[in-house]
Write an enzyme that holds these catalytic residues in place. Structure first.
Site, short mmCIF file in Angstrom:
data_model
loop_
_atom_site.label_atom_id
_atom_site.label_comp_id
_atom_site.label_asym_id
_atom_site.label_seq_id
_atom_site.Cartn_x
_atom_site.Cartn_y
_atom_site.Cartn_z
N ASP A 111 9.33 1.56 6.58
CA ASP A 111 9.02 2.58 5.23
C ASP A 111 8.99 3.86 5.56
OD1 ASP A 111 6.66 1.24 6.35
OD2 ASP A 111 5.83 2.83 4.82
N ARG B 241 1.29 8.48 -2.66
CA ARG B 241 0.54 9.58 -2.96
C ARG B 241 1.71 10.87 -2.94
NH1 ARG B 241 -2.33 11.19 2.57
NH2 ARG B 241 -0.71 10.43 4.12
#
Length: 486
Positions: free
Chosen positions: A252, A93
């Site tokens: 991440d 996103r």
């Protein structure tokens, strides 16, 4: 200072090519409007503060316009999420709009969060909601003001675009800045997909642009890994010393630069609780406050595994072994300063541990304890904070030892209040303060978000009329449920 159309772009990551990211245009949000902007973050781009109130500002950071020099890219990476490896993640996103370099010669990523679907959205809608965007904005700027390395937040742009989470909400976009958005997961992706050439290109990119001082070392990649270990040891020490809980320390979400980013269900400690879990989705407490140190070490070992094509295993193991001693040295230094101690003594670690153990069973506000401890001469200050403790006899014994300890300081009285207030904040981003600002913003009133942001920009200074932001939270404010969707 510059106008928006005068920024200079140098898109170094985009030039790495399609193996590292995918070209994607932002998907605009409807009726973009400015919620809040950070003049300090704007200054990093040499932007004139008044630019935030121009129509173009909301249009650019709401996805409606784009600089001709920008090259929006969704980055690909993987990572370990709650201990399990996910082979393909990426910017689901968010988009790296480009890299701006300022008059000081610094490069800053412009990363737009909530910009719509990408090839890495994994069935998501690619949107960010207003509440999470406000939380990340406030956290980024608050951590920076505390002296904790963090990505920066330039602005939040609200909209009338509906999105669905647990209920219907409104979409927003957040523009965040960092010298790089490369994560541990970038290296993991190319390692586990067996793309050695791409991994070497990535390693050289990070080495040359972000760790140039390591290039002259006999083993540049090893020197780079050591620097990453050192930076993360200092970062986690700062988190622990100031009671910051990240909530989702997946690989991440770990920056190769050792900065805090990817804010989700974060929280600062209210009452001290070593076992505090800020993420309502974290059923096992993997990312609890007390686990942040071993998890950071675990994440560094995951990065080390991905770097085995460049560095020998014994060298990686030897460097990894530096993390805990470095962390402890940084942490003890920070906690000594918070207690008003100028020099190190062997028993300081035990003194600090005893204090935290005494805090644990009672409702001792972690931030306000240290602030009050520096308000007055030590004897009087200890009487003020004493009433918050359950084990009064234990606290009294600790207080005797603390007074004896500061009596051995070379400068135990002069400037003590000023010295302690310079490192012990009066204002922190408590979840209930963020929640109040969010609820007002969801009703169309952005003044509370802006006021809270201004207060948090000067956390160590007592600000007239802002006492309400320095109070202990109400009971409901201590038990807000914040999840990954936040």
């Amino acid at each position: 200072m510059k106008a928006l159309d005068e920024l200079t772009f140098d898109n170094r990551f985009a030039r790495l090519g399609d193996a590292f990211s995918t070209s994607v245009l932002p998907d605009p949000i409807a009726e973009p409007r400015l919620v809040v902007a950070s003049e300090a973050a704007m200054a990093l781009l040499d932007l004139e503060p008044t630019e935030a109130h121009s129509p173009m500002f909301a249009e650019l950071f709401g996805g409606h316009k784009l600089w001709s020099e920008a090259e929006p890219r969704a980055m690909v990476y993987s990572g370990h999420q709650f201990g399990g490896y996910n082979p393909r993640l990426g910017d689901g996103r968010g988009l790296l709009l480009g890299e701006v370099y300022n008059d000081a010669g610094e490069h800053w990523d412009l990363h737009l969060k909530g910009a719509g679907e990408t090839p890495y959205s994994r069935m998501g809608d690619g949107r960010a909601v207003l509440r999470s965007s406000i939380r990340e904005f406030l956290a980024s700027e608050a951590l920076h003001a505390l002296g904790i390395p963090s990505s920066r937040a330039l602005c939040v742009i609200g909209s009338s675009t509906p999105v669905w989470r647990e209920t219907q909400e409104r979409a927003a976009m957040l523009l965040r800045l960092a010298p790089s958005h490369v994560r541990f997961g970038h290296f993991e992706y190319f390692y586990y997909t067996r793309q050695p050439e791409q991994q070497r290109i990535l390693a050289e990119h990070v080495l040359s642009l972000h760790f140039p001082e390591c290039q002259t070392e006999p083993e540049p990649y090893l020197a780079m890994f050591r620097s990453i270990v050192e930076r993360n040891a200092e970062l986690i020490a700062l988190w622990q010393a100031y009671g910051f809980c990240h909530g989702v320390m997946n690989t991440d979400n770990m920056s190769i630069l050792g900065i805090t980013f990817d804010f989700g269900p974060f929280a600062f400690l209210d009452d001290f609780d070593a076992n505090f879990i800020c993420n309502h989705s974290d059923d096992q407490g993997r990312y609890s406050y007390s686990n942040q140190v071993p998890i950071a070490h675990w994440n560094l070992s995951a990065l080390a595994q991905a770097l085995t094509p460049f560095i020998s295993v014994p060298a990686l193991q030897e460097t990894l072994a530096l993390f805990l001693p470095l962390y402890e040295a940084h942490y003890l230094h920070l906690m000594r300063r918070r207690l008003g101690l100028l020099r190190a003594e062997e028993d300081d670690k035990a003194l600090i541990e005893r204090l935290l153990q005494l805090m644990q069973p009672g409702a001792v506000d972690y931030t306000l304890f240290f602030r009050k401890l520096g308000d007055q001469p030590a004897e009087q200050a200890l009487q003020v904070v004493r009433d918050d403790f359950v084990d009064l006899a234990g606290f009294d014994r600790w207080a005797v030892d603390y007074l004896a300890r500061i009596a051995r300081e070379p400068d135990n009285a002069e400037g003590r209040r000023e010295r302690m207030h310079a490192v012990n904040p009066l204002y922190i981003l408590r979840n209930y303060l963020a929640q109040r600002a969010i609820e007002a913003a969801e009703g169309g009133d952005y003044e509370e978000v802006r006021r809270l942001h201004q207060v948090l920009c000067k956390p160590f200074e007592e600000q007239p009329g802002m006492q309400a932001y320095a109070e202990r939270p109400p009971e409901w404010g201590k038990h807000l449920e914040i999840s990954c969707s936040s």
